[in-house]
Design a protein around this motif. Sequence first.
Motif, PDB file in Angstrom:
ATOM      1  N   CYS A 132      36.221  39.308  36.985  1.00 55.41           N
ATOM      2  CA  CYS A 132      36.443  38.630  35.708  1.00 55.41           C
ATOM      3  C   CYS A 132      37.306  37.401  36.007  1.00 55.41           C
ATOM      4  CB  CYS A 132      37.087  39.564  34.686  1.00 55.41           C
ATOM      5  SG  CYS A 132      38.563  40.361  35.290  1.00 55.41           S
ATOM      6  N   PRO A 133      37.404  36.446  35.061  1.00 50.44           N
ATOM      7  CA  PRO A 133      38.059  35.170  35.410  1.00 50.44           C
ATOM      8  C   PRO A 133      39.549  35.290  35.719  1.00 50.44           C
ATOM      9  CG  PRO A 133      36.654  34.917  33.474  1.00 50.44           C
ATOM     10  CD  PRO A 133      36.716  36.389  33.756  1.00 50.44           C
ATOM     11  N   GLY A 134      40.230  36.207  35.044  1.00 45.05           N
ATOM     12  CA  GLY A 134      41.678  36.310  35.225  1.00 45.05           C
ATOM     13  C   GLY A 134      42.105  37.536  36.008  1.00 45.05           C
ATOM     14  N   GLY A 135      41.233  38.033  36.877  1.00 40.24           N
ATOM     15  CA  GLY A 135      41.592  39.192  37.692  1.00 40.24           C
ATOM     16  C   GLY A 135      42.660  38.824  38.711  1.00 40.24           C
ATOM     17  N   VAL A 136      43.634  39.706  38.877  1.00 39.97           N
ATOM     18  CA  VAL A 136      44.663  39.488  39.905  1.00 39.97           C
ATOM     19  C   VAL A 136      44.829  40.760  40.724  1.00 39.97           C
ATOM     20  CG1 VAL A 136      45.935  37.865  38.424  1.00 39.97           C
ATOM     21  CG2 VAL A 136      46.681  40.268  38.558  1.00 39.97           C
ATOM     22  N   CYS A 137      45.406  40.571  41.926  1.00 39.56           N
ATOM     23  CA  CYS A 137      45.882  41.697  42.710  1.00 39.56           C
ATOM     24  C   CYS A 137      47.391  41.594  42.771  1.00 39.56           C
ATOM     25  CB  CYS A 137      45.284  41.655  44.109  1.00 39.56           C
ATOM     26  SG  CYS A 137      43.509  41.918  44.041  1.00 39.56           S
TER      27      CYS A 137
END
Length: 212
Positions: A132-137
């Motif tokens: 998705c566009p705002g996925g983070v780790c």
Amino acid sequence: MIIETRAAPPFFKNGFVIGCEETREGIVIDPGDEVAELVAAVTQHGLTIRYILLTHAHLDHITGVGAAKKALGVPVGLHREDNFLYDGVVQQGQMFGLRVEPQPKVDFFYDGPGPWRFGNYGAWVHHTPGHCPGGVCLAIGRDGADERTLIVGDTLFAGSIGRTDLPGGDHPLLLQSIRTVLFAFPDETVVHPGHGEPTTIGRERRTNPFLK
Ligand SMILES: [Zn+2]
Ligand SMILES: [Zn+2]
């Protein structure tokens, strides 16, 4: 480092409580339908929670935000580019034939890598779009030490990768995020995906069939 993982039906998405064993400060990540168990783990470890941090805003990762915020009274963080998904949680539920409650607004967006600190630890945010566009780790570790534990949301799984057929998904971008951001961590780095069992960067680098 204290780490507790819980999952509940129907999505069996992993929610996390992570704490500093010395100061008893902690964070909650991705509270979903297992939120009551996460709050119980917070109490069991005697933790004071500083933040609720979200890896992304698909409904399985956010349906417990309201309950977690009510129980813990702390701010909720998300990447700005997933706010359209977050605000559309009721519609996301309808796509799966589920009735989902609207969630309280997020309190802050990740502007920069952080870290968001809890006790002697920090959570550094790495933008990994594609699922998705705002996925983070979230790379979690001790201040002043190199070792990190990765909470990767639905970007990478043990033997698999995130789906990219949902709104805002981008398969080539997901592969690029995994190769450039996650595979920059050393082989021994432990990876906690949003679904299923933990793995390591080295194991996925060697054996993940989607990344050969
Ligand atoms: Zn997802
Ligand atoms: Zn998920």
